[in-house]
Scaffold this active site. Structure first.
Site, PDB file in Angstrom:
ATOM      1  N   HIS A   1       2.357  15.676   4.203  1.00  0.00           N
ATOM      2  CA  HIS A   1       2.750  14.656   5.172  1.00  0.00           C
ATOM      3  C   HIS A   1       4.132  14.942   5.742  1.00  0.00           C
ATOM      4  CE1 HIS A   1      -0.555  11.812   4.470  1.00  0.00           C
ATOM      5  NE2 HIS A   1      -0.503  12.226   3.220  1.00  0.00           N
ATOM      6  N   PRO A   2       4.298  14.732   7.051  1.00  0.00           N
ATOM      7  CA  PRO A   2       5.627  14.847   7.648  1.00  0.00           C
ATOM      8  C   PRO A   2       6.410  13.567   7.424  1.00  0.00           C
ATOM      9  CG  PRO A   2       4.076  14.156   9.317  1.00  0.00           C
ATOM     10  CD  PRO A   2       3.278  14.337   8.040  1.00  0.00           C
TER      11      PRO A   2
ATOM     12  N   PHE B   1       8.909  10.272   1.511  1.00  0.00           N
ATOM     13  CA  PHE B   1       8.526   8.860   1.445  1.00  0.00           C
ATOM     14  C   PHE B   1       7.148   8.695   2.083  1.00  0.00           C
ATOM     15  CE2 PHE B   1       8.468   4.674   3.653  1.00  0.00           C
ATOM     16  CZ  PHE B   1       8.420   3.873   2.520  1.00  0.00           C
TER      17      PHE B   1
ATOM     18  N   ILE C   1       3.916   6.277   3.099  1.00  0.00           N
ATOM     19  CA  ILE C   1       3.472   4.919   3.366  1.00  0.00           C
ATOM     20  C   ILE C   1       2.343   4.982   4.379  1.00  0.00           C
ATOM     21  CG2 ILE C   1       5.137   4.561   5.225  1.00  0.00           C
ATOM     22  CD1 ILE C   1       5.386   1.645   4.306  1.00  0.00           C
TER      23      ILE C   1
END
Length: 330
Positions: free
Chosen positions: A60-61, A111, A113
């Site tokens: 994920h970026p 992070f 989400i």
């Protein structure tokens, strides 16, 4: 639509773990989309190891950056971030970048989400709250967020290769835990200890979110069902809201739900071990419940001190059309 049309590359676009993609192919073909969802949950929480979790996280970026996985992964990631990017400005993007860097330095991974439909201020507020977590707790939360993303992408995968596909809501953090999945925290802790030589991380003792509420209709002597509830936190811990001052834009939404037949709200915040000290507000849409009552809505503002961050706060509302009361319960 069966899963015979899907290969490892398809499932890798849903979740960046090679182990997950291989296991999904082995588990197929799936006769329904729901079967694929059940298999994905089982594989992710019970078959993919710590290395696989970290591999998926690394795919994920950061919010606002370009992913480096497959074109499908990149396209879906961009779509999931569209609301965040549309609500960002130069200042908030810079702050988000800085907090992402702090988060990665503390936890060792990006992070994570489920950003679909969430604004930049919402994501930034959640990042700051989760930054307070211990690594073992945050690792588990990140895995749960990855599962939400995976479910959304499985839905897109089936939709792309079928005329119709049932709508599957993302898995909430309250219903993922079978017995095997509850043991996952202990398993992860053991892996991390073996890998780092550190002492085992503290496992949380909470069995419910640290802030809860319920509503009792005292005029009827029964629980108040289907009242909308919102939990918010004042965004600036250094400058608490003052009586009589306008507070427009000062509150960050942590979660919302509606009371059930027992008058209890659904989950209003993530299952965190330590609360962020500060000023919180629970608001109730009492006007909708009592259209002829005196209160169009009710807000209860309370403060949690540093010394209380491990406590549980149950803040109920006792309501009638023309009176109300509250207290701190347990």
């Amino acid at each position: 639509m069966g899963s015979s049309l899907f290969d490892e590359k398809d499932f890798l676009a849903c979740c960046g773990s090679t182990k997950f993609a291989k296991e999904m192919v082995l588990a197929g073909p799936f006769s329904t989309h729901q079967d694929a969802i059940h298999a994905a949950r089982h594989i992710w929480f019970n078959k993919v190891d710590v290395t696989g979790w970290l591999e998926a996280f690394a795919a994920h970026p950061q919010i606002g950056q370009t992913p480096h996985k497959t074109p499908t992964f990149a396209q879906w990631s961009k779509g999931e971030q569209s609301t965040a990017l549309a609500t960002a400005n130069e200042s908030t993007l810079q702050e988000l970048f800085e907090w992402n860097a702090r988060y990665r330095e503390k936890f060792g991974f990006v992070f994570l989400i489920c950003a679909s439909g969430r604004s930049t201020p919402e994501i930034l507020a959640e990042l700051k709250i989760r930054y307070q977590n211990r690594p073992i707790i945050e690792f588990e939360i990140a895995a749960q967020e990855q599962m939400k993303i995976t479910e959304l992408r499985l839905s897109k995968l089936f939709s792309d290769k079928a005329d119709t596909a049932p709508t599957i809501k993302p898995l909430s953090t309250t219903n993922i835990a079978t017995k095997a999945e509850e043991d996952r925290v202990n398993i992860v802790g053991a892996h991390l200890t073996a890998a780092t030589g550190a002492k085992p991380a503290h496992i949380p003792k909470r069995t419910r979110p640290p802030i809860t509420t319920h509503v009792l209709d005292t005029s009827r002597g029964c629980p108040a069902n289907d009242i909308e509830v919102r939990l918010e936190m004042w965004k600036d811990n250094l400058a608490r809201p003052q009586f009589g001052e306008a507070d427009i834009g000062g509150w960050i939404l942590l979660g919302s739900s509606a009371t059930d037949k027992d008058g209890r709200s659904g989950q209003l915040m993530n299952m965190v071990e330590a609360l962020v000290p500060g000023v919180y507000r629970i608001s109730f849409n009492t006007g909708k419940y009592n259209p002829d009552g005196f209160f169009p809505y009710v807000s209860i503002v309370f403060e949690i001190k540093e010394s209380q961050k491990w406590d549980h706060f149950h803040v109920p509302l006792l309501l009638s059309p023309f009176s109300l009361s509250t207290y701190r319960g347990s």
